[in-house]
Design an enzyme around this catalytic site. Structure first.
Site, PDB file in Angstrom:
ATOM      1  N   LYS A  22       0.308  -5.835  -2.999  1.00  0.00           N
ATOM      2  CA  LYS A  22       1.651  -4.559  -2.568  1.00  0.00           C
ATOM      3  C   LYS A  22       1.686  -4.472  -1.004  1.00  0.00           C
ATOM      4  CE  LYS A  22       0.750  -0.207  -2.925  1.00  0.00           C
ATOM      5  NZ  LYS A  22       0.974   0.580  -1.680  1.00  0.00           N
ATOM      6  N   ASN A  23       0.493  -4.305  -0.486  1.00  0.00           N
ATOM      7  CA  ASN A  23       0.455  -3.869   0.888  1.00  0.00           C
ATOM      8  C   ASN A  23       0.730  -5.132   1.866  1.00  0.00           C
ATOM      9  OD1 ASN A  23       0.446  -1.479   0.171  1.00  0.00           O
ATOM     10  ND2 ASN A  23      -1.885  -1.153   0.558  1.00  0.00           N
ATOM     11  N   CYS A 116       2.661  12.339   1.660  1.00  0.00           N
ATOM     12  CA  CYS A 116       2.577  12.113   0.231  1.00  0.00           C
ATOM     13  C   CYS A 116       1.325  12.864  -0.093  1.00  0.00           C
ATOM     14  CB  CYS A 116       2.578  10.510  -0.122  1.00  0.00           C
ATOM     15  SG  CYS A 116       0.989  10.154   0.451  1.00  0.00           S
ATOM     16  N   ARG A 121       0.347  12.234   6.778  1.00  0.00           N
ATOM     17  CA  ARG A 121       1.037  10.819   7.236  1.00  0.00           C
ATOM     18  C   ARG A 121       1.993  10.959   8.279  1.00  0.00           C
ATOM     19  NH1 ARG A 121       0.704   7.271   1.983  1.00  0.00           N
ATOM     20  NH2 ARG A 121       0.040   5.590   3.554  1.00  0.00           N
ATOM     21  N   ASP A 304      -8.488   2.664  -0.040  1.00  0.00           N
ATOM     22  CA  ASP A 304      -7.864   2.585  -1.074  1.00  0.00           C
ATOM     23  C   ASP A 304      -8.869   2.288  -2.393  1.00  0.00           C
ATOM     24  OD1 ASP A 304      -4.849   0.797   0.295  1.00  0.00           O
ATOM     25  OD2 ASP A 304      -5.492   3.011   0.204  1.00  0.00           O
ATOM     26  N   ARG A 396       3.327   2.050  -9.089  1.00  0.00           N
ATOM     27  CA  ARG A 396       3.725   1.603  -8.050  1.00  0.00           C
ATOM     28  C   ARG A 396       3.011   0.494  -7.451  1.00  0.00           C
ATOM     29  NH1 ARG A 396       3.016   6.065  -3.656  1.00  0.00           N
ATOM     30  NH2 ARG A 396       3.883   4.148  -2.413  1.00  0.00           N
TER      31      ARG A 396
END
Ligand code: EPZ
Length: 417
Positions: A22-23, A116, A121, A304, A396
């Site tokens: 994803k990243n 978030c 952030r 993560d 997500r």
């Protein structure tokens, strides 16, 4: 509302194929804007965040087609408009558009990204870097505007090796005049993957993946295709699933190099691994030992993976300590785990975990993307049924995660309740 329901206790077996990162996919999709043409990206396109970033780009004129295998982005008709603020606030990664759009149009206005639930952030490092490249920054009314008749290469020192700031500044610098040096840059594999894509478009980026990245500006970039690297966080999640269910499974489509900090910690705990050329057989059947974890920028232990590791350590006899150094509020899953009978005490950036014999299934929430993954892991090991709500967080960053676990033998289903 959709929920994932797990009946704990099943052993896992078999093989799981890891999807694209994803990243990596998100910054690569954004970088394709620099080509002013048509780029193709092979990816696990069903990620929710991929659809969000596509909507953001469509809102400024990109033509994006997503099918099972591929994402096709045509940015030839992109206009210098303002992306839909609500979409930008929905996903922080949208802010990565600033670099390419400033590079392509010389000015760009975008809504400030929301924080978030894992932290405020901020974007100060992104903006300081843009100013170093010659941009004027105007902040106000929840928006930020950057203007630069010409971006000029410069030396940028990042106070913190921010992944997003490194990516945004790389994309701003690839067509700047002269050389840009980014020092104290993030070293994550996804940075290297973005540089590979940028260079396939004709950029001159060297040193990505190290703390110092040098970029020699070019006049324009061309269309390119790209296959992103595998998702090391998804891979780590399945490795920890083997540990928490005391199973032996094979994970496929991985590169050991990117998994070193995770392999090191799981080995320290007593999980044994057989490393193949693009797969790893993970054996979690041994008695595991408690460990201490400190999340750090790559190549340290990834933040993560912190939530998933906490779930695993809840079931390991003895005392473990997790220190979260990257985000200021990334322990929300601890409350949900304690509802399942875990014994976790929080003290600022540290969590002290006393292993318990058994977790008990109950109704829990996915507090954020990786917290949701942690709930799946704890549900797999818990006695009885675990029902996870707010699973939109999980979608997500994981593609059909319950199908992948079901194929490994887990008793797991998604219901619309
Ligand atoms: C990326 O977020 C990832 N997201 C995150 O993954 C990951 O947790 C994070 O990097 C750290 O590895 C994507 O790549 C889309 P940072 P990013 O900028 O770029 C502070 C997931 O679960 N900071 O490296 O936003 C910031 O507050 C997600 O897949 C500033 O102070 O992370 C944080 O404390 C979650 N000023 C730290 O740096 C800035 O200008 C790390 O943030 C920028 C960041």
């Amino acid at each position: 509302m959709e929920r994932i329901v797990i009946k704990g206790g099943s052993k896992l077996s078999g093989t799981v194929k890891i999807s694209s990162a994803k990243n990596s996919v998100l910054p690569v999709i954004v970088a394709s804007v620099l080509s002013c043409g048509r780029c193709e990206i092979d990816s696990s396109a069903m990620l929710e965040d991929v659809h969000v970033i596509s909507e953001v780009l469509r809102s400024i004129g990109a033509d994006i087609c997503i099918n099972k295998e591929k994402i096709i982005i045509d940015s030839s008709h992109i206009r210098n408009g303002e992306p839909t603020g609500e979409l930008v606030r929905k996903m922080r990664a949208s802010f990565l558009i600033m670099g390419p759009m400033l590079s392509r149009f010389g000015r760009f206005k975008i809504s400030l990204p929301g924080g978030c639930n894992i932290g405020t952030r901020p974007i100060d490092l992104h903006l300081k870097g843009m100013i170093a490249l010659g941009a004027d920054i105007i902040l106000g009314h929840g928006y930020v505007e950057a203007k630069a008749s010409r971006l000029i290469g410069s030396k940028i020192y990042l106070d913190f090796p921010s992944v997003g700031a490194t990516e945004n500044l790389m994309m701003a610098a690839v067509m700047a005049e002269g050389e840009t040096i980014i020092e104290n840059a993030a070293e994550e594999p996804e940075i290297e993957d973005l540089a590979t894509f940028l260079n396939s478009m004709g950029s001159q980026v060297v040193g990505a993946g190290t703390g110092t990245i040098k970029i020699l500006g070019v006049n324009n970039l061309k269309e390119a295709n790209h296959t992103p690297i595998f998702d090391r966080i998804e891979a780590g999640t399945f490795m920890m699933a083997a540990g928490i269910t005391k199973s032996k499974i094979k994970i496929e489509g991985v590169n050991e190099e990117h998994l070193k900090p995770i392999i090191a910690k799981l080995t320290e705990m007593g999980i044994s691994m057989e490393i193949g050329n693009n797969n790893i057989i993970v054996d979690g059947t041994n008695e595991l030992r408690p460990v201490d974890i400190k999340t750090m920028p790559y190549p340290g232990f990834p933040t993560d993976m912190q939530a998933q590791m906490m779930s695993l350590l809840c079931t390991v006899k003895g005392t473990s300590v997790i220190t979260e150094t990257i985000f200021e509020n990334r322990f929300m899953h601890a409350t949900e785990l304690n509802r399942m009978g875990a014994n976790i005490k929080l003290d600022g950036r540290s969590a002290v975990i006393e292993g318990v014999k058994k977790l008990s299934g109950c109704e829990v929430k996915a507090t954020d993307l990786r917290g949701g993954a942690a709930m799946i892991l704890s549900g797999l090991a818990a006695e009885g049924k675990t029902e996870i709500s707010d699973i939109y967080h999980i979608d997500r960053g994981y593609v059909n995660i319950e199908e992948k676990f079901k194929k490994l033998g887990a008793d797991i289903d998604r219901y619309d309740i």
